[in-house]
Write a protein that holds these residues in place. Structure first.
Motif, mmCIF file in Angstrom:
data_model
loop_
_atom_site.group_PDB
_atom_site.id
_atom_site.type_symbol
_atom_site.label_atom_id
_atom_site.label_comp_id
_atom_site.label_asym_id
_atom_site.label_seq_id
_atom_site.Cartn_x
_atom_site.Cartn_y
_atom_site.Cartn_z
ATOM 1 N N SER A 173 38.104 20.122 4.577
ATOM 2 C CA SER A 173 37.981 19.206 5.719
ATOM 3 C C SER A 173 37.165 17.957 5.395
ATOM 4 O O SER A 173 37.257 16.962 6.117
ATOM 5 C CB SER A 173 37.345 19.937 6.906
ATOM 6 N N ASP A 174 36.376 17.994 4.319
ATOM 7 C CA ASP A 174 35.579 16.815 3.949
ATOM 8 C C ASP A 174 36.206 16.047 2.790
ATOM 9 O O ASP A 174 35.538 15.271 2.113
ATOM 10 C CB ASP A 174 34.142 17.211 3.611
ATOM 11 N N GLU A 175 37.497 16.249 2.570
ATOM 12 C CA GLU A 175 38.205 15.586 1.480
ATOM 13 C C GLU A 175 39.397 14.794 2.017
ATOM 14 O O GLU A 175 40.044 15.223 2.985
ATOM 15 C CB GLU A 175 38.708 16.609 0.456
ATOM 16 N N THR A 176 39.700 13.691 1.358
ATOM 17 C CA THR A 176 40.882 12.900 1.689
ATOM 18 C C THR A 176 41.532 12.430 0.390
ATOM 19 O O THR A 176 40.831 12.113 -0.583
ATOM 20 C CB THR A 176 40.529 11.661 2.539
ATOM 21 N N PRO A 177 42.855 12.368 0.340
ATOM 22 C CA PRO A 177 43.515 11.780 -0.826
ATOM 23 C C PRO A 177 43.440 10.260 -0.729
ATOM 24 O O PRO A 177 43.641 9.697 0.351
ATOM 25 C CB PRO A 177 44.961 12.280 -0.705
ATOM 26 N N LEU A 202 43.362 17.223 -10.405
ATOM 27 C CA LEU A 202 43.144 15.903 -9.811
ATOM 28 C C LEU A 202 41.679 15.507 -9.917
ATOM 29 O O LEU A 202 40.790 16.335 -9.676
ATOM 30 C CB LEU A 202 43.550 15.920 -8.332
ATOM 31 N N PRO A 203 41.382 14.254 -10.238
ATOM 32 C CA PRO A 203 39.991 13.810 -10.190
ATOM 33 C C PRO A 203 39.481 13.854 -8.747
ATOM 34 O O PRO A 203 40.240 13.571 -7.815
ATOM 35 C CB PRO A 203 40.060 12.355 -10.684
ATOM 36 N N ARG A 204 38.208 14.199 -8.581
ATOM 37 C CA ARG A 204 37.593 14.159 -7.264
ATOM 38 C C ARG A 204 36.421 13.197 -7.311
ATOM 39 O O ARG A 204 35.509 13.347 -8.110
ATOM 40 C CB ARG A 204 37.136 15.547 -6.809
ATOM 41 N N ARG A 205 36.477 12.193 -6.454
ATOM 42 C CA ARG A 205 35.428 11.179 -6.358
ATOM 43 C C ARG A 205 34.439 11.626 -5.282
ATOM 44 O O ARG A 205 34.755 11.625 -4.093
ATOM 45 C CB ARG A 205 36.049 9.826 -6.020
ATOM 46 N N ILE A 253 41.111 12.626 -5.208
ATOM 47 C CA ILE A 253 40.625 13.181 -3.948
ATOM 48 C C ILE A 253 39.247 12.581 -3.695
ATOM 49 O O ILE A 253 38.413 12.534 -4.604
ATOM 50 C CB ILE A 253 40.516 14.711 -4.025
ATOM 51 N N GLU A 254 39.000 12.110 -2.484
ATOM 52 C CA GLU A 254 37.676 11.604 -2.137
ATOM 53 C C GLU A 254 36.933 12.664 -1.326
ATOM 54 O O GLU A 254 37.460 13.185 -0.331
ATOM 55 C CB GLU A 254 37.791 10.297 -1.364
#
Length: 293
Positions: A173-177, A202-205, A253-254
C-alpha cells in the motif's frame, strides 16, 4: 568467490557493490568493466552502440544475462539478431496488492489512480470480510478479498498469485509504480515471455520523508508469472530457478516511507524473523542517496 567491494555506482543499475575480479563486475546487473574509473554516460553510450550497431566496446564485458540487463535498462529489446528501441505494447499484467484493512483509504486511491493501466486489480486485506466489502464498494471493478496476514508475507502474496492469470505486479500500500515502469510493462513482459522468464526484479526507489535514500536499486522480484510462488515470512522472494529470472531496470517501484516507519519496520521484521531487521538496510534508508556511508 571474490568478495564485493564498494565503488562508484554502476552506470546501468545504480548499485555500488562490485565483485573484486580481474574486471570488476557489478554484483547486481553483472556489467564488467576494465576498471572503476569510468564516466557513466560514456559507458552507456558504448553499450548502446555495441547492442544496436555491433560496435566493439573496449574495456566492457557483458555476459548474456548482463547484456539483457543493460539492454532493457537502456530501453532496448532484442529483435532477431540485433536490438531495437522498445515501444509501448498492450499487456495483461494483473495488479496485485496486499494491505492492512486500516490502509483501505490509501489503497482505494491507488487502485483508482492505476485503473487505466490494469484490466485486473486484486487486493488481499489483512482484515474482515466486511472490510473487504467496503473497499470493493469504493473501488468498482477491483477484486477485494480478506485473509489474516498471520505474520507470513509470502503466504499472503501467494493467495494473490492464485487468484491471477498471466503476469502479476505485486505492490504494497505504500508503493507506486513510476511512469517509466507503467509504460514498459507491455514490452518487458513480452520480452520475458520470448526468453522464457518467470520472474523480473524491479528497482525500488525508497523515498524517506520525500527524499531518495541510499538504498538503491533495492531490487524486488515483484513482476512474476501467476504460477510462481513466494517463500519467506519476511523479505519474501519468488521460488524460481536463476535462469528463469532477470533484472528489469526500465522504471521503478517508488516506496514512500517516513523516518519513524523505517525504524518501526526494522523492529517488527526482526521480531518476526531473526536477522530480518537488517540494520544495514535501515542505515541506508536513513541516509540520503548522494551521501557516503
Amino acid at each position: 568467490m571474490n568478495e564485493a567491494i564498494m565503488g562508484p555506482r554502476c552506470p546501468i543499475c545504480g548499485n555500488d557493490r562490485w565483485h573484486d575480479r580481474a574486471m570488476p563486475e557489478c554484483n547486481h546487473c553483472a556489467l564488467a568493466l576494465v576498471d572503476l574509473l569510468f564516466t557513466p554516460d560514456t559507458v552507456r553510450a558504448a553499450i548502446r552502440s555495441l547492442l544496436i550497431e555491433g560496435t566493439p566496446a573496449a574495456g566492457i564485458a557483458l555476459a548474456p544475462h548482463a547484456r539483457r540487463n543493460a539492454g532493457w535498462a537502456l530501453g532496448l529489446v532484442a529483435d532477431g539478431d540485433g536490438w531495437r528501441s522498445a515501444t509501448p505494447e498492450p499487456h495483461a499484467v494483473t495488479l496485485g496488492m496486499i494491505a492492512r484493512a486500516s490502509e483501505s483509504d490509501r489503497v482505494a486511491r491507488l487502485l483508482t489512480d492505476l485503473a487505466p493501466h490494469f484490466a485486473d486489480r486484486i487486493v488481499l486485506l489483512d482484515g474482515s470480510e466486511g472490510d473487504a466489502a467496503a473497499l470493493a464498494r469504493a473501488v468498482p471493478g477491483a477484486q477485494v478479498h480478506a485473509h489474516p496476514l498471520a505474520g507470513d508475507f509470502a503466504a499472503q502474496r501467494n493467495r494473490v498469485q492464485a487468484l491471477a492469470t498471466d503476469w502479476v505486479l505485486q505492490l504494497d500500500s505504500d508503493e507506486t509504480p513510476d511512469a517509466a515502469l507503467l509504460a514498459a510493462l507491455g514490452w518487458l513482459t513480452a520480452a520475458a515471455d520470448r526468453d522464457g522468464l518467470w520472474a523480473l526484479g524491479l528497482p525500488r526507489r525508497n523515498l524517506v520523508d520525500g527524499v531518495q535514500s541510499a538504498l538503491w536499486p533495492d531490487i524486488q522480484y515483484r513482476l512474476t508469472r501467476a504460477h510462481i510462488r513466494f517463500a519467506g515470512t519476511v523479505h519474501e522472494r519468488p521460488v524460481v530457478p536463476f535462469e528463469r529470472t532477470s533484472l528489469a531496470l526500465a522504471g521503478a517501484i517508488e516506496h514512500h516511507l517516513d523516518r519513524p516507519r523505517v525504524i518501526e519496520r526494522s523492529k517488527v521484521y526482526e521480531a518476526m524473523s531473526a536477522g530480518a531487521g537488517r540494520p544495514g538496510d535501515e542505515a541506508a534508508l536513513l541516509r540520503p542517496f548522494n551521501d557516503a556511508p
